[in-house]
Design a protein around this motif. Structure first.
Motif, mmCIF file in Angstrom:
data_model
loop_
_atom_site.group_PDB
_atom_site.id
_atom_site.type_symbol
_atom_site.label_atom_id
_atom_site.label_comp_id
_atom_site.label_asym_id
_atom_site.label_seq_id
_atom_site.Cartn_x
_atom_site.Cartn_y
_atom_site.Cartn_z
ATOM 1 N N LYS A 14 0.819 -1.216 0.000
ATOM 2 C CA LYS A 14 0.000 0.000 0.000
ATOM 3 C C LYS A 14 0.854 1.267 0.000
ATOM 4 O O LYS A 14 0.413 2.319 -0.453
ATOM 5 N N ASP A 20 -5.896 1.408 -2.241
ATOM 6 C CA ASP A 20 -6.944 0.735 -3.013
ATOM 7 C C ASP A 20 -6.509 -0.661 -3.475
ATOM 8 O O ASP A 20 -6.745 -1.062 -4.606
ATOM 9 N N VAL A 21 -5.844 -1.412 -2.617
ATOM 10 C CA VAL A 21 -5.289 -2.711 -3.002
ATOM 11 C C VAL A 21 -5.625 -3.748 -1.941
ATOM 12 O O VAL A 21 -5.460 -3.508 -0.751
ATOM 13 N N ARG A 51 -7.631 -4.400 -7.376
ATOM 14 C CA ARG A 51 -7.841 -2.959 -7.257
ATOM 15 C C ARG A 51 -9.304 -2.754 -6.877
ATOM 16 O O ARG A 51 -10.214 -2.978 -7.693
ATOM 17 N N ARG A 54 -11.804 -0.337 -9.050
ATOM 18 C CA ARG A 54 -12.125 -0.814 -10.404
ATOM 19 C C ARG A 54 -12.586 -2.262 -10.415
ATOM 20 O O ARG A 54 -13.244 -2.707 -11.355
#
Length: 415
Positions: A14, A20-21, A51, A54
């Motif tokens: 991160k 966002d992982v 992700r 998305r």
């Protein structure tokens, strides 16, 4: 047992990939065989991530560098100091040099971080408030092998094309820190010097280990008939090295003091070749032993340990020019007075400080030329005899020692 898993990979990633992982899965395998690498445990790490925003998934091919499993190797490589140095180098030193290059408008393709594998995370501990190396210390890098980079055969050495590419990069590696030292001495002190503090080494191990490294030089020389005329002069170098350890090298001649790799040989740089076998790119690895030394110490050590000797002898002066030209081209980016770094002054420094690294060269021929298959213990079971046994060396060591002594003699350094 050796660690086969990196704890808290997601938290580490991160820092480089953002919050966002999410890590979906991990798979690790040991990357190096016994006798090929000692200063750390190297794992190939395949991480599947998502992700979150998305929703797409991606597989990251990484290398995890961990502290050695063996207490003896931790002692030999002074891990509490050296691992901390390397983490600092990637987190603080290299970014500081890139900021300097950006300030002076240096094109991105020339930024010094391009000399190294991309680092995706580095820590001393999972406890971010802890400033000591522990079992969770790790460096995460992109896996260069996936991109086609290879580690050259240590028993062979580099050819003309590889040496040329590597020397250009080595000069950049040395010149940018010098620019930082001259232009921003306070930043240099804060952001670079902690990465090059001195560390201890083999002197911490049982005396027979250090003695085995020392004895390997003269034992190999005496077993090589062609070296009989040089034995007295070789022994002079060996005895000087015994009383003047290279790791305790005094302050360098200025302005040549810089961030020295201090262990720059075949296995600590990776090359990329084209379809014709010509080297086209290079990446410098393993920064844990860096020191503040003269740039010519790395140059001397690399040339005599890592270049095919017939290539070295034929192109020696050309190699010095390649290095110096790249060094000067790099300094030009910073509008620095180049007169103190002229070819004449560089050549003088090379012939003054270069010979002080000869014992370092000859000592390192022992691990470089250790016969394959002789070291069978895994890193966690490593024994001092895996360095001290006489049967580790054979014809490859005698050949390389002979050729290296001949190359040194050609420089007029075998006094």
């Amino acid at each position: 047992m050796s660690k086969s898993k990196v704890n808290n990979v997601g938290d580490l990633l991160k820092h480089s990939l953002g919050e966002d992982v999410t890590v979906l899965s991990e798979n690790t395998t040991l990357l190096t065989a016994p006798g090929e690498h000692y200063g750390s445990v190297m794992l190939a790490l395949e991480v599947k991530i998502k992700r979150n925003t998305r929703g797409d998934e991606e597989v990251l091919h990484l290398v995890a560098k961990l502290i050695p499993a063996s207490e003896m190797l931790r002692l030999a490589f002074d891990i509490p100091v050296t691992f901390k140095k390397e983490v600092f180098a990637y987190k603080e030193t290299i970014p500081a040099m890139v900021r300097l290059q950006k300030e002076y408008g240096v094109p991105e393709e020339k930024h010094i971080d391009k000399l190294f594998p991309k680092c995706l995370g580095a820590r001393l501990s999972v406890d971010e408030n802890k400033n000591m190396v522990d079992e969770d210390a790790v460096l995460l890098f992109e896996n260069l092998k996936i991109q086609g980079f290879i580690t050259e055969d240590r028993l062979k050495g580099f050819d003309l094309s590889a040496t040329t590419v590597i020397l250009k990069d080595l000069a950049r590696f040395h010149a940018v820190p010098i620019a930082l030292k001259l232009l921003k001495p306070e930043v240099f002190k804060e952001k670079l010097l902690p990465a090059v503090v001195n560390n201890k080494g083999l002197e911490q191990l049982p005396p027979e280990v250090g003695q085995a490294f020392h004895n390997a030089i003269m034992d190999g020389a005496r077993a090589t008939p062609e070296l009989e005329p040089y034995l007295d002069r070789i022994e002079k170098i060996v005895e000087y090295g015994r009383t003047h350890p290279w790791v305790l090298r005094t302050n360098p001649n200025e302005p040549w003091g810089t961030m020295s790799h201090a262990d720059f040989w075949v296995s600590n740089t990776m090359i990329l070749k084209d379809s014709n076998g010509t080297t086209i790119a290079n990446k410098i690895v393993d920064l844990q032993l860096m020191r503040y030394w003269s740039c010519v110490c790395d140059l001397t050590f690399f040339l005599f340990t890592s270049v095919i000797n017939s290539v070295l002898d034929e192109h020696f002066d050309e190699f010095l020019r390649v290095y110096h030209d790249s060094f000067i081209d790099t300094l030009k980016d910073f509008n620095i007075d180049l007169e103190p770094f002229s070819w004449e002054k560089f050549f003088e420094e090379f012939n003054t400080s270069g010979p002080t690294d000869l014992y370092h060269v000859l000592v390192m021929l022992k691990p470089i030329c250790t016969e394959r298959g002789k070291v069978t213990n895994s890193l966690e079971d490593f024994q001092d005899t895996d360095w001290s046994r006489k049967d580790l060396l054979g014809p490859n060591h005698r050949r390389k020692l002979r050729d290296t002594i001949f190359s040194i003699e050609k420089r007029g350094w075998l006094n």
